[in-house]
Design an enzyme around this catalytic site. Structure first.
Site, PDB file in Angstrom:
ATOM      1  N   LEU A   1      -4.404  -6.812  -7.664  1.00 52.15           N
ATOM      2  CA  LEU A   1      -3.989  -7.918  -8.532  1.00 52.15           C
ATOM      3  C   LEU A   1      -5.118  -8.709  -9.175  1.00 52.15           C
ATOM      4  O   LEU A   1      -4.862  -9.589  -9.984  1.00 52.15           O
ATOM      5  CB  LEU A   1      -3.058  -8.862  -7.748  1.00 52.15           C
ATOM      6  CG  LEU A   1      -1.826  -8.166  -7.158  1.00 52.15           C
ATOM      7  CD1 LEU A   1      -0.894  -9.181  -6.531  1.00 52.15           C
ATOM      8  CD2 LEU A   1      -1.082  -7.344  -8.207  1.00 52.15           C
TER       9      LEU A   1
ATOM     10  N   HIS B   1       0.705   0.579 -13.597  1.00 53.07           N
ATOM     11  CA  HIS B   1       1.479  -0.630 -13.912  1.00 53.07           C
ATOM     12  C   HIS B   1       2.966  -0.263 -13.851  1.00 53.07           C
ATOM     13  O   HIS B   1       3.365   0.772 -14.386  1.00 53.07           O
ATOM     14  CB  HIS B   1       1.096  -1.140 -15.309  1.00 53.07           C
ATOM     15  CG  HIS B   1       1.733  -2.447 -15.615  1.00 53.07           C
ATOM     16  ND1 HIS B   1       1.262  -3.645 -15.116  1.00 53.07           N
ATOM     17  CD2 HIS B   1       2.850  -2.752 -16.327  1.00 53.07           C
ATOM     18  CE1 HIS B   1       2.041  -4.631 -15.524  1.00 53.07           C
ATOM     19  NE2 HIS B   1       3.007  -4.118 -16.260  1.00 53.07           N
TER      20      HIS B   1
ATOM     21  N   GLY C   1       0.786  -1.231   0.000  1.00 51.85           N
ATOM     22  CA  GLY C   1       0.000   0.000   0.000  1.00 51.85           C
ATOM     23  C   GLY C   1       0.816   1.279   0.000  1.00 51.85           C
ATOM     24  O   GLY C   1       0.304   2.339   0.381  1.00 51.85           O
TER      25      GLY C   1
HETATM   26  C1  GAR Z   1       3.251  -1.087  -7.574  1.00 51.01           C
HETATM   27  O1  GAR Z   1       4.563  -1.018  -8.036  1.00 51.01           O
HETATM   28  C2  GAR Z   1       2.277  -1.206  -8.727  1.00 51.01           C
HETATM   29  O2  GAR Z   1       2.699  -0.572  -9.892  1.00 51.01           O
HETATM   30  C3  GAR Z   1       2.250  -2.702  -8.918  1.00 51.01           C
HETATM   31  O3  GAR Z   1       2.229  -3.227  -7.622  1.00 51.01           O
HETATM   32  C4  GAR Z   1       3.016  -2.379  -6.776  1.00 51.01           C
HETATM   33  C5  GAR Z   1       2.244  -2.142  -5.489  1.00 51.01           C
HETATM   34  O4  GAR Z   1       3.053  -1.509  -4.547  1.00 51.01           O
HETATM   35  N1  GAR Z   1       1.107  -3.086  -9.685  1.00 51.01           N
HETATM   36  C6  GAR Z   1       1.144  -4.093 -10.557  1.00 51.01           C
HETATM   37  O5  GAR Z   1       2.129  -4.785 -10.739  1.00 51.01           O
HETATM   38  C7  GAR Z   1      -0.175  -4.313 -11.311  1.00 51.01           C
HETATM   39  N2  GAR Z   1       0.027  -5.201 -12.426  1.00 51.01           N
HETATM   40  P1  GAR Z   1       2.408  -0.850  -3.249  1.00 51.01           P
HETATM   41  O6  GAR Z   1       1.507  -1.888  -2.613  1.00 51.01           O
HETATM   42  O7  GAR Z   1       3.571  -0.538  -2.367  1.00 51.01           O
HETATM   43  O8  GAR Z   1       1.652   0.371  -3.689  1.00 51.01           O
END
Ligand code: GAR
Length: 193
Positions: free
Chosen positions: A86, A105, A14
């Site tokens: 996800l 992304h 998050g």
């Molecule tokens: C982020 O880097 C986002 O871009 C990625 O998950 C991470 C979440 O980080 N999203 C994906 O890969 C979607 N395909 P966070 O929980 O620290 O915000």
């Protein structure tokens, strides 16, 4: 101008949710009114608790119900933000919020997107392909993974000695800067009341 309501969907730590919450604490144009997660132990739910933001944990069955859509509608969101979320968003939710759901992304789509491409899977694929540049893509969500129209891309270098952790760190910095500001831009210019 009234304060916009925004809803965040997140599955993990998050850190993007936190960056968005912090940004809108300062500028008051929007307020995060609900955080939705598909994981009962996701870090983002601790953030919700800490920040006093209502949260909701969904499962595969509840996600596509009309009741869930109605719960979202109660908050009258100007935007629904996928911040490290996800699961594929069901068709009824997309139809209920046309052009109002956006995703971030951690790569330069259309490369390194699609089902199963999240977090370190993305960064490992970028490193494996010996790319010298990566970045972020903020885009509208449609029914195909990572295929909605793009709103913004920002680039960063991939360094010769990078591993997935160091590349993820550089990508997160881009995300934390550009995601809240892109949301603010959309609220001011595209989704203004
Ligand atoms: C982020 O880097 C986002 O871009 C990625 O998950 C991470 C979440 O980080 N999203 C994906 O890969 C979607 N395909 P966070 O929980 O620290 O915000």
């Amino acid at each position: 101008m009234s304060t916009h309501s925004i809803i965040i969907f997140a599955s993990g730590r998050g850190s993007n949710a936190q960056a968005i919450i912090d940004y809108f604490k300062k500028n008051n144009e929007a307020k995060v009114s609900l955080i939705v997660s598909n994981k009962a132990d996701a870090g983002v739910l601790s953030i919700a608790k800490e920040e006093g933001i209502p949260s909701l944990v969904i499962n595969k069955e509840t996600f596509s119900t009309d009741e869930f859509c109605d719960q979202l509608k109660e908050h009258n969101p100007s935007l629904i933000i996928l911040a490290g979320f996800l699961w594929k968003v069901p068709a009824n939710v997309i139809a209920a919020f046309p052009e109002k759901i956006i995703n971030i992304h951690p790569a330069l789509l259309p490369k390194y997107g699609g089902k199963g491409m999240y977090g370190h899977h993305v960064h490992n694929a970028v490193l494996h392909a010996s790319e010298t540049t990566s970045g972020i893509t903020i885009h509208y969500v449609n029914e195909i993974y990572d295929a909605g129209s793009k709103i913004l891309q920002a680039h960063c270098p991939v360094k010769a000695d990078d591993d997935a952790d160091s590349l993820a760190g550089r990508i997160h910095k881009l995300e934390h800067y550009f995601f809240p500001r892109t949301i603010a831009y959309l609220l001011q210019n595209i989704h203004s009341n």
